[in-house]
Design a protein around this motif. Structure first.
Motif: not given
Length: 202
Positions: A37-38, A62-65, A70-73, A117-119
């Motif tokens: 997946y990665a 939109w590219v960054f979004e 994709t990262l979250f997916a 993740g927060l950092y």
């Protein structure tokens, strides 16, 4: 004959104690799939940035979004696959999926992961995204090492590798993307394959 019986009893007691204090039903196959997946997610992000952003990722538009989506997916697919395959393996082993060891495992894994993740989110908001890839590897590695006390001890080695790759990425931010691919993609496949044949096939 009696000495063999004693050794057998000791071995059984040791296994019972190990099962009562550690969650050992992690699936090696889930690690392999997480790595795949990665790699797919990295290929999509690379294509988007290369094709529509001249090879430079800007924290806007939109590219960054799309890269963020994709990262979250990738994360959701990896977590979902891990839960499904680990649950299946736990049932096959006759183990409980949600007992004290598994709760400790999840808790100790999530602490460094959530803090990291927060950092990373904070520095992204500040526009300092050069080291985000390295930081993801470092905090993920720390989460694995922290959780290894309550699971198969071998996962700590994957954690050490991720931390080392993350530190290299922090030192050389320009290679952060490729180190991310190596850590989350290739190393997961290598480690998952090793775990599959060491534990799942035994």
């Amino acid at each position: 004959m009696e000495s063999k019986d004693y050794l057998k009893d000791i071995s059984e007691i040791k296994n019972m104690m190990n099962k009562s204090s550690r969650f050992i039903s992690l699936s090696g196959l889930s690690g392999i799939l997480a790595g795949i997946y990665a790699l797919i997610g990295a290929a999509i992000a690379y294509w988007l940035v290369k094709t529509y952003s001249n090879g430079v990722l800007i924290l806007d538009g939109w590219v960054f979004e799309s890269c963020l989506f994709t990262l979250f997916a990738v994360a959701i697919l990896s977590i979902g696959t891990g839960i499904i395959l680990t649950t299946r393996k736990a049932k096959k082993d006759g183990s409980k999926i949600w007992d004290t060891p598994s709760k400790r495992l999840v808790f100790n894994f999530l602490i460094p992961l959530i803090v990291g993740g927060l950092y990373i989110l904070i520095i992204l908001i500040q526009g300092k995204y050069g080291q985000s890839g390295g930081l993801m590897l470092i905090f993920y590695g720390l989460a694995l090492v922290n959780a290894s006390k309550y699971s198969i001890g071998d996962i700590q080695y994957l954690g050490y590798v991720q931390i080392i790759l993350g530190l290299i990425g922090a030192w050389e931010p320009g290679y952060g993307f490729w180190l991310w691919v190596l850590g989350f993609g290739i190393m997961h496949i290598v480690y998952g394959t090793w775990m599959h044949f060491k534990y799942d096939k035994s």
